[in-house]
Write a protein that holds these residues in place. Structure first.
Motif, PDB file in Angstrom:
ATOM      1  N   ILE A  81      11.076  49.536  37.808  1.00 29.87           N
ATOM      2  CA  ILE A  81      10.857  48.824  36.093  1.00 29.87           C
ATOM      3  C   ILE A  81      12.358  49.225  35.607  1.00 29.87           C
ATOM      4  N   VAL A  82      13.301  49.794  35.647  1.00 27.67           N
ATOM      5  CA  VAL A  82      14.620  49.873  35.028  1.00 27.67           C
ATOM      6  C   VAL A  82      15.715  49.600  36.568  1.00 27.67           C
ATOM      7  N   ASP A  83      16.337  48.090  35.933  1.00 26.21           N
ATOM      8  CA  ASP A  83      17.350  47.242  36.523  1.00 26.21           C
ATOM      9  C   ASP A  83      18.380  48.012  35.778  1.00 26.21           C
ATOM     10  N   LEU A  84      19.657  49.057  36.226  1.00 25.74           N
ATOM     11  CA  LEU A  84      20.727  49.750  35.687  1.00 25.74           C
ATOM     12  C   LEU A  84      21.536  48.762  36.268  1.00 25.74           C
ATOM     13  N   HIS A  85      22.546  48.574  35.156  1.00 24.51           N
ATOM     14  CA  HIS A  85      24.060  47.896  35.971  1.00 24.51           C
ATOM     15  C   HIS A  85      25.467  48.896  34.923  1.00 24.51           C
ATOM     16  N   ILE A  86      26.420  49.463  35.705  1.00 22.49           N
ATOM     17  CA  ILE A  86      26.892  50.109  34.631  1.00 22.49           C
ATOM     18  C   ILE A  86      28.656  49.181  34.787  1.00 22.49           C
ATOM     19  N   HIS A  87      29.308  49.227  34.214  1.00 20.35           N
ATOM     20  CA  HIS A  87      30.466  48.075  34.384  1.00 20.35           C
ATOM     21  C   HIS A  87      31.478  49.163  33.536  1.00 20.35           C
ATOM     22  N   ASN A  88      32.788  48.745  34.184  1.00 21.11           N
ATOM     23  CA  ASN A  88      33.891  49.489  33.542  1.00 21.11           C
ATOM     24  C   ASN A  88      34.447  48.280  33.064  1.00 21.11           C
ATOM     25  N   LEU A  89      34.981  48.375  31.220  1.00 22.77           N
ATOM     26  CA  LEU A  89      35.815  48.159  30.297  1.00 22.77           C
ATOM     27  C   LEU A  89      36.832  46.973  30.629  1.00 22.77           C
TER      28      LEU A  89
END
Length: 100
Positions: A30-38
């Motif tokens: 349902i959710v495609d979560l992507h966490i990125h380092n600035l």
């Protein structure tokens, strides 16, 4: 739904977002979560993302360059077909009325 989070502390964000409701939403696609380092969008060798405030004073401010670079790259990764058009009304939703 795709969610991109750009942060200086990706590991801190991963822990709570991989539990409970968010975990189930990701497992059920349902959710495609992507966490990125600035810091991945910095150009200097030390990966600096903050700067001294203009005019002096206490604290630090964020450099706009890495933020803009991150947003622009992430926008390019999401195709036009995946981004909803603001003027398209979702099927089954009621129109909003603006009163005076």
């Amino acid at each position: 739904m795709r969610i991109d989070i750009v942060t200086l502390f990706p590991e801190i964000c991963r822990a709570p977002l991989s539990e409970s409701i968010m975990k189930r939403a990701q497992e059920n696609r349902i959710v495609d979560l992507h966490i990125h380092n600035l810091r991945d969008w910095t150009t200097d060798k030390h990966h600096v993302v903050d700067d001294a405030p203009f005019g002096g004073g206490q604290g630090m401010v964020m450099k706009p360059e890495p933020i803009f670079a991150a947003v622009e790259e992430l926008k390019q990764q999401t195709s036009n077909a995946q981004r909803p058009t603001p003027n398209v009304q979702l099927k089954g939703s009621l129109p909003l009325s603006v009163g005076r």
